[in-house]
Design a protein around this motif. Structure first.
Motif, PDB file in Angstrom:
ATOM      1  N   ARG A  51       0.823  -1.224   0.000  1.00  0.00           N
ATOM      2  CA  ARG A  51       0.000   0.000   0.000  1.00  0.00           C
ATOM      3  C   ARG A  51       0.856   1.273   0.000  1.00  0.00           C
ATOM      4  N   VAL A  54       1.799   2.484  -3.536  1.00  0.00           N
ATOM      5  CA  VAL A  54       0.773   2.740  -4.545  1.00  0.00           C
ATOM      6  C   VAL A  54       0.842   4.157  -5.120  1.00  0.00           C
ATOM      7  N   PRO A  55       1.026   5.210  -4.321  1.00  0.00           N
ATOM      8  CA  PRO A  55       1.113   6.544  -4.938  1.00  0.00           C
ATOM      9  C   PRO A  55       2.250   6.664  -5.967  1.00  0.00           C
ATOM     10  N   ALA A  58       1.167   4.788  -9.086  1.00  0.00           N
ATOM     11  CA  ALA A  58       0.197   5.582  -9.841  1.00  0.00           C
ATOM     12  C   ALA A  58       0.907   6.707 -10.598  1.00  0.00           C
ATOM     13  N   THR A  77      -6.739   9.459 -10.979  1.00  0.00           N
ATOM     14  CA  THR A  77      -6.390   8.411 -10.023  1.00  0.00           C
ATOM     15  C   THR A  77      -5.255   8.881  -9.115  1.00  0.00           C
ATOM     16  N   GLU A  80      -6.605  11.350  -6.643  1.00  0.00           N
ATOM     17  CA  GLU A  80      -7.419  10.649  -5.646  1.00  0.00           C
ATOM     18  C   GLU A  80      -6.528   9.886  -4.660  1.00  0.00           C
ATOM     19  N   GLU A  81      -5.551   9.173  -5.169  1.00  0.00           N
ATOM     20  CA  GLU A  81      -4.637   8.418  -4.295  1.00  0.00           C
ATOM     21  C   GLU A  81      -3.964   9.345  -3.289  1.00  0.00           C
ATOM     22  N   GLY A  91      -6.530  11.228   1.228  1.00  0.00           N
ATOM     23  CA  GLY A  91      -5.627  10.398   0.449  1.00  0.00           C
ATOM     24  C   GLY A  91      -5.734   8.942   0.896  1.00  0.00           C
ATOM     25  N   HIS A  92      -5.563   8.039  -0.042  1.00  0.00           N
ATOM     26  CA  HIS A  92      -5.768   6.627   0.274  1.00  0.00           C
ATOM     27  C   HIS A  92      -4.767   6.085   1.287  1.00  0.00           C
ATOM     28  N   THR A  93      -3.546   6.576   1.250  1.00  0.00           N
ATOM     29  CA  THR A  93      -2.584   6.135   2.259  1.00  0.00           C
ATOM     30  C   THR A  93      -3.031   6.605   3.639  1.00  0.00           C
TER      31      THR A  93
END
Length: 122
Positions: A51, A54-55, A58, A77, A80-81, A91-93
């Motif tokens: 995880r 991931v940024p 991306a 994307t 968004e990430e 942020g997804h993190t």
């Protein structure tokens, strides 16, 4: 193809697959609510090993993309990430770190966790 048809086609294609995620004991345990907090924390420790990258993944996809339409989608994307601005969340993190904390995993534990062979293979 309508969205519902697409979903049904994916389900049909993966139903008999040995890679179908729904066959995973972990996924089944989540669905049944039978996993312990320690098991969920263990998942978080391992999931973070992927995880956290991931940024960057991306960003690399965005940078290397030469198709303008797809590049635009990848840019969304990436935003968004990193920020959650597309969905108005975070942020997804950051969202993952919040979830991991709720499962009892500190940032120090996440950073120090050694990936299992299965995680490293991902």
């Amino acid at each position: 193809m309508r969205p519902g048809e697409f979903v049904e086609e994916l389900k049909r294609m993966t139903k008999g697959s040995e890679f179908a995620l729904v066959k995973s004991p972990f996924v089944q345990g989540v669905a049944r609510g039978t996993l312990t907090r320690a098991q969920l924390k263990g998942w978080a420790l391992q999931a973070y090993q992927y995880r956290r990258h991931v940024p960057q993944l991306a960003a690399t996809r965005f940078i290397k993309c030469t198709d303008p339409k797809i590049r635009h989608e990848l840019f969304e994307t990436l935003i968004e990430e990193g920020t959650g601005a597309v969905t108005g969340s975070a942020g997804h993190t950051d969202l993952f770190l919040d979830q991991a904390r709720e499962l009892g995993a500190s940032l120090e534990e996440l950073e120090a966790a050694e990936p299992l062979p299965e995680t490293a293979a991902h």
